[in-house]
Motif scaffolding. Structure first.
Motif, short mmCIF file in Angstrom:
data_model
loop_
_atom_site.label_atom_id
_atom_site.label_comp_id
_atom_site.label_asym_id
_atom_site.label_seq_id
_atom_site.Cartn_x
_atom_site.Cartn_y
_atom_site.Cartn_z
N ARG A 75 35.96 36.31 34.20
CA ARG A 75 34.92 36.24 33.18
C ARG A 75 35.49 36.13 31.77
NH1 ARG A 75 32.75 38.43 37.39
NH2 ARG A 75 30.59 38.90 37.79
N SER A 76 36.79 36.37 31.64
CA SER A 76 37.44 36.34 30.34
C SER A 76 38.85 35.80 30.51
CB SER A 76 37.47 37.78 29.78
OG SER A 76 38.07 37.82 28.53
N ILE A 77 39.33 35.10 29.50
CA ILE A 77 40.69 34.61 29.57
C ILE A 77 41.45 34.97 28.30
CG2 ILE A 77 40.31 32.75 31.21
CD1 ILE A 77 40.13 30.82 28.82
N PRO A 78 42.75 35.13 28.37
CA PRO A 78 43.54 35.03 29.58
C PRO A 78 43.31 36.23 30.51
CG PRO A 78 44.94 35.75 27.79
CD PRO A 78 43.59 35.46 27.20
N THR A 79 43.36 35.95 31.78
CA THR A 79 43.37 37.00 32.81
C THR A 79 44.59 36.77 33.68
OG1 THR A 79 40.97 37.35 32.87
CG2 THR A 79 42.20 37.92 34.85
N LEU A 80 45.32 37.85 33.92
CA LEU A 80 46.46 37.80 34.82
C LEU A 80 46.09 38.54 36.10
CD1 LEU A 80 49.35 38.73 32.36
CD2 LEU A 80 48.72 36.45 33.16
N LEU A 81 46.27 37.88 37.24
CA LEU A 81 46.10 38.54 38.53
C LEU A 81 47.47 38.55 39.20
CD1 LEU A 81 42.81 37.01 40.03
CD2 LEU A 81 43.09 39.09 38.67
N LEU A 82 47.87 39.72 39.68
CA LEU A 82 49.12 39.86 40.40
C LEU A 82 48.80 40.01 41.88
CD1 LEU A 82 52.22 40.13 40.22
CD2 LEU A 82 51.87 42.60 40.05
N SER A 86 48.87 38.14 49.68
CA SER A 86 47.53 37.58 49.52
C SER A 86 46.48 38.55 48.99
CB SER A 86 47.04 36.91 50.81
OG SER A 86 46.67 37.85 51.78
N ASN A 87 46.90 39.73 48.54
CA ASN A 87 45.98 40.72 47.96
C ASN A 87 46.25 40.88 46.47
OD1 ASN A 87 44.67 41.56 50.43
ND2 ASN A 87 46.62 42.52 50.95
N ILE A 88 45.20 41.11 45.70
CA ILE A 88 45.36 41.41 44.28
C ILE A 88 45.82 42.86 44.17
CG2 ILE A 88 44.21 41.66 42.06
CD1 ILE A 88 42.21 39.51 43.05
N VAL A 89 46.97 43.06 43.52
CA VAL A 89 47.50 44.41 43.36
C VAL A 89 47.38 44.92 41.93
CG1 VAL A 89 49.03 44.27 45.35
CG2 VAL A 89 49.88 43.57 43.12
N ALA A 90 47.15 44.01 40.97
CA ALA A 90 46.97 44.43 39.58
C ALA A 90 46.29 43.31 38.80
CB ALA A 90 48.32 44.75 38.94
N THR A 91 45.58 43.72 37.75
CA THR A 91 44.85 42.78 36.89
C THR A 91 45.10 43.17 35.44
OG1 THR A 91 43.11 42.56 38.54
CG2 THR A 91 42.57 41.89 36.30
N GLN A 92 45.25 42.17 34.59
CA GLN A 92 45.36 42.39 33.16
C GLN A 92 44.51 41.35 32.46
OE1 GLN A 92 47.08 44.78 31.25
NE2 GLN A 92 45.86 43.83 29.67
#
Length: 110
Positions: A75-82, A86-92
Motif C-alpha cells: 500500500r506504500s512504497i518503498p516497501t521491503l519484504l524479506l 517462500s515466507n515473508i520473515v520481515a517487512t520494512q
C-alpha cells in the motif's frame, strides 16, 4: 534478469524465483516517481556484495508489474519484504538510512 547485481522481478518471474531460492530474498517494491525509492536504491546497490553469500536483493516496479504488489497488499512504497523459504520473515516500509538498512538485514538474516 539481473541489473547491476540487483535481480529484476516481474509479475511473471516472481513466484518461481521466491519458491525455488534457498537464500534470503529482499524485494524492494518501488516506482519511478517515488523519491524515497530513489534514496533507497543506491543503498541496496552498495550492500548487494556485502550480503551476497546469504541474500539476493531484487526490485519490482509496481507500475509495470501490478499483480504481485496486490497479492502482497503493498500500500506504500518503498516497501521491503524479506523472504526465506517462500515466507515473508520481515517487512520494512519507507526509506531507510544505510545504517538502518544494515540493522534491518542483520536483525532478520540468521
Amino acid at each position: 534478469m539481473v541489473l547491476n547485481k540487483i535481480f529484476k522481478f516481474t509479475d511473471k518471474n516472481f513466484e518461481q524465483k521466491i519458491l525455488l531460492e534457498k537464500k534470503y530474498i529482499l524485494v524492494d517494491f518501488w516506482a519511478d516517481w517515488c523519491n524515497p525509492c530513489k534514496i533507497l536504491s543506491p543503498l541496496l546497490d552498495e550492500l548487494v556484495d556485502q550480503y551476497s553469500e546469504n541474500l539476493i536483493i531484487g526490485k519490482i516496479n509496481i507500475e509495470k508489474n501490478p499483480e504481485i504488489p496486490v497479492k502482497y497488499s503493498i500500500r506504500s512504497i518503498p516497501t521491503l519484504l524479506l523472504f526465506y523459504k517462500s515466507n515473508i520473515v520481515a517487512t520494512q516500509i519507507g526509506a531507510l538510512s544505510k545504517n538502518e538498512l544494515i540493522d534491518f538485514l542483520n536483525k532478520n538474516i540468521t
